[in-house]
Design a protein around this motif. Structure first.
Motif, PDB file in Angstrom:
ATOM      1  N   HIS A 106      68.463  16.770  10.535  1.00 32.87           N
ATOM      2  CA  HIS A 106      69.320  15.309  10.817  1.00 32.87           C
ATOM      3  C   HIS A 106      69.430  14.399   9.233  1.00 32.87           C
ATOM      4  O   HIS A 106      70.566  14.033   8.640  1.00 32.87           O
ATOM      5  CB  HIS A 106      68.164  14.440  11.139  1.00 32.87           C
ATOM      6  CG  HIS A 106      69.118  12.124  10.843  1.00 32.87           C
ATOM      7  ND1 HIS A 106      68.320  11.634  10.333  1.00 32.87           N
ATOM      8  CD2 HIS A 106      69.463  12.202  11.883  1.00 32.87           C
ATOM      9  CE1 HIS A 106      68.114  10.563  10.812  1.00 32.87           C
ATOM     10  NE2 HIS A 106      69.128  10.443  11.352  1.00 32.87           N
ATOM     11  N   GLU A 107      68.681  14.501   8.256  1.00 40.63           N
ATOM     12  CA  GLU A 107      68.911  13.920   7.320  1.00 40.63           C
ATOM     13  C   GLU A 107      69.955  14.680   6.127  1.00 40.63           C
ATOM     14  O   GLU A 107      70.848  14.247   5.636  1.00 40.63           O
ATOM     15  CB  GLU A 107      67.717  14.837   5.454  1.00 40.63           C
ATOM     16  CG  GLU A 107      67.597  14.080   4.587  1.00 40.63           C
ATOM     17  CD  GLU A 107      66.392  13.832   4.007  1.00 40.63           C
ATOM     18  OE1 GLU A 107      66.455  14.165   2.576  1.00 40.63           O
ATOM     19  OE2 GLU A 107      65.172  13.661   4.474  1.00 40.63           O
ATOM     20  N   SER A 108      70.299  15.997   6.433  1.00 47.09           N
ATOM     21  CA  SER A 108      71.352  16.765   5.933  1.00 47.09           C
ATOM     22  C   SER A 108      72.769  16.658   5.964  1.00 47.09           C
ATOM     23  O   SER A 108      73.755  16.421   5.795  1.00 47.09           O
ATOM     24  CB  SER A 108      71.300  18.511   6.013  1.00 47.09           C
ATOM     25  OG  SER A 108      70.313  19.232   5.595  1.00 47.09           O
ATOM     26  N   ILE A 109      72.847  16.188   7.739  1.00 50.51           N
ATOM     27  CA  ILE A 109      74.285  15.111   8.162  1.00 50.51           C
ATOM     28  C   ILE A 109      74.020  13.967   7.285  1.00 50.51           C
ATOM     29  O   ILE A 109      74.995  14.064   6.821  1.00 50.51           O
ATOM     30  CB  ILE A 109      73.619  14.574   9.836  1.00 50.51           C
ATOM     31  CG1 ILE A 109      73.675  16.428  10.420  1.00 50.51           C
ATOM     32  CG2 ILE A 109      75.047  14.027  10.034  1.00 50.51           C
ATOM     33  CD1 ILE A 109      72.982  16.022  12.225  1.00 50.51           C
ATOM     34  N   HIS A 110      73.144  13.441   7.123  1.00 51.33           N
ATOM     35  CA  HIS A 110      73.908  12.281   6.612  1.00 51.33           C
ATOM     36  C   HIS A 110      73.938  12.493   4.919  1.00 51.33           C
ATOM     37  O   HIS A 110      74.646  11.726   4.039  1.00 51.33           O
ATOM     38  CB  HIS A 110      72.174  10.966   6.696  1.00 51.33           C
ATOM     39  CG  HIS A 110      72.300  10.151   8.174  1.00 51.33           C
ATOM     40  ND1 HIS A 110      72.723   9.480   8.329  1.00 51.33           N
ATOM     41  CD2 HIS A 110      71.779  10.905   9.123  1.00 51.33           C
ATOM     42  CE1 HIS A 110      73.049   9.364   9.841  1.00 51.33           C
ATOM     43  NE2 HIS A 110      72.630   9.850  10.672  1.00 51.33           N
ATOM     44  N   LEU A 111      73.815  13.100   4.075  1.00 48.81           N
ATOM     45  CA  LEU A 111      73.492  13.555   3.127  1.00 48.81           C
ATOM     46  C   LEU A 111      75.069  13.893   2.793  1.00 48.81           C
ATOM     47  O   LEU A 111      75.992  13.561   1.886  1.00 48.81           O
ATOM     48  CB  LEU A 111      72.870  15.367   2.769  1.00 48.81           C
ATOM     49  CG  LEU A 111      73.397  15.576   1.250  1.00 48.81           C
ATOM     50  CD1 LEU A 111      73.454  14.123  -0.075  1.00 48.81           C
ATOM     51  CD2 LEU A 111      72.428  16.779   1.586  1.00 48.81           C
ATOM     52  N   GLY A 112      75.662  14.552   4.055  1.00 45.53           N
ATOM     53  CA  GLY A 112      76.986  15.048   4.257  1.00 45.53           C
ATOM     54  C   GLY A 112      77.827  13.472   4.510  1.00 45.53           C
ATOM     55  O   GLY A 112      79.605  13.967   4.124  1.00 45.53           O
ATOM     56  N   GLN A 113      77.663  12.689   4.845  1.00 41.48           N
ATOM     57  CA  GLN A 113      78.151  11.619   5.401  1.00 41.48           C
ATOM     58  C   GLN A 113      77.797  10.782   3.539  1.00 41.48           C
ATOM     59  O   GLN A 113      79.371  10.595   3.550  1.00 41.48           O
ATOM     60  CB  GLN A 113      77.387  10.831   6.518  1.00 41.48           C
ATOM     61  CG  GLN A 113      77.992  10.880   7.534  1.00 41.48           C
ATOM     62  CD  GLN A 113      79.297  10.662   8.757  1.00 41.48           C
ATOM     63  OE1 GLN A 113      79.929   9.858   8.217  1.00 41.48           O
ATOM     64  NE2 GLN A 113      79.870  11.668   8.205  1.00 41.48           N
ATOM     65  N   ILE A 114      77.032  10.774   3.045  1.00 38.80           N
ATOM     66  CA  ILE A 114      77.067   9.600   1.841  1.00 38.80           C
ATOM     67  C   ILE A 114      78.154  10.747   1.149  1.00 38.80           C
ATOM     68  O   ILE A 114      78.870   9.858   0.238  1.00 38.80           O
ATOM     69  CB  ILE A 114      75.630   9.848   0.998  1.00 38.80           C
ATOM     70  CG1 ILE A 114      74.692   9.771   2.020  1.00 38.80           C
ATOM     71  CG2 ILE A 114      75.775   9.512  -0.586  1.00 38.80           C
ATOM     72  CD1 ILE A 114      72.891   9.693   1.612  1.00 38.80           C
ATOM     73  N   GLN A 115      78.329  11.437   0.487  1.00 41.92           N
ATOM     74  CA  GLN A 115      79.298  12.530  -0.107  1.00 41.92           C
ATOM     75  C   GLN A 115      80.577  12.028   0.557  1.00 41.92           C
ATOM     76  O   GLN A 115      81.190  12.570  -0.099  1.00 41.92           O
ATOM     77  CB  GLN A 115      78.682  14.241  -0.239  1.00 41.92           C
ATOM     78  CG  GLN A 115      76.961  14.606  -0.982  1.00 41.92           C
ATOM     79  CD  GLN A 115      76.547  15.583  -0.264  1.00 41.92           C
ATOM     80  OE1 GLN A 115      77.235  16.613  -0.304  1.00 41.92           O
ATOM     81  NE2 GLN A 115      75.603  16.040  -1.525  1.00 41.92           N
TER      82      GLN A 115
END
Length: 155
Positions: A134-143
């Motif tokens: 889940h954290e990785s998905i949101h990291l991608g959104q932030i980037q």
């Protein structure tokens, strides 16, 4: 399993923290067209969600403020925010603290069955792994959001 999970926690959270470390405060509250939230919301959402998955927030932990549910839970949005909203530096400090607390979880806990399966996850270890996903998905959104915002500023 727990050793691999702890290593993955450090790796995932490390990348997340590195990605948000140099964010310009001018862009964290911008909601670009085509996105449902802001960078700050995603940062707070990762913190809040991980606290739920790993520590039973808001009922079983007081490590982050109770109002984070109204700010960062699934379905919330910055346009509805009322009152004090934490800064990215506050959220970053809380993410670092959370990682330290996650690394203190006893290894045997990861094999415990959940009272109720969540999205097919049946043990605490599985939900911990899901939290990292889940954290990785949101990291991608932030980037992605950062790139869109910065590109719009140069036009």
């Amino acid at each position: 399993m727990s050793e691999l999970l702890f290593k993955n926690m450090e790796l995932t959270r490390g990348f997340f923290l590195k990605s948000i470390a140099g964010l310009n405060e001018e862009i964290v509250d911008v909601q670009p067209e085509g996105f449902n939230n802001t960078i700050k919301w995603h940062i707070g959402h990762v913190l809040t969600s991980a606290e739920q998955f790993m520590f039973g927030y808001p009922k079983k932990t007081t490590s982050i403020p109770a109002n984070y549910m109204e700010l960062f839970a699934t379905g919330t949005k910055p346009s509805d925010w009322q009152g004090e909203v934490p800064s990215v530096s506050e959220l970053t400090a809380q993410l670092k603290d959370q990682l330290m607390r996650m690394k203190e979880i006893p290894a045997e806990r990861f094999s415990e069955k959940l009272p109720t399966p969540f999205l097919g996850q049946e043990t605490f270890g599985e939900i911990s792994n899901f939290s990292l996903f889940h954290e990785s998905i949101h990291l991608g959104q932030i980037q992605a959001m950062k790139r869109v915002i910065e590109a719009a500023k140069t036009k």
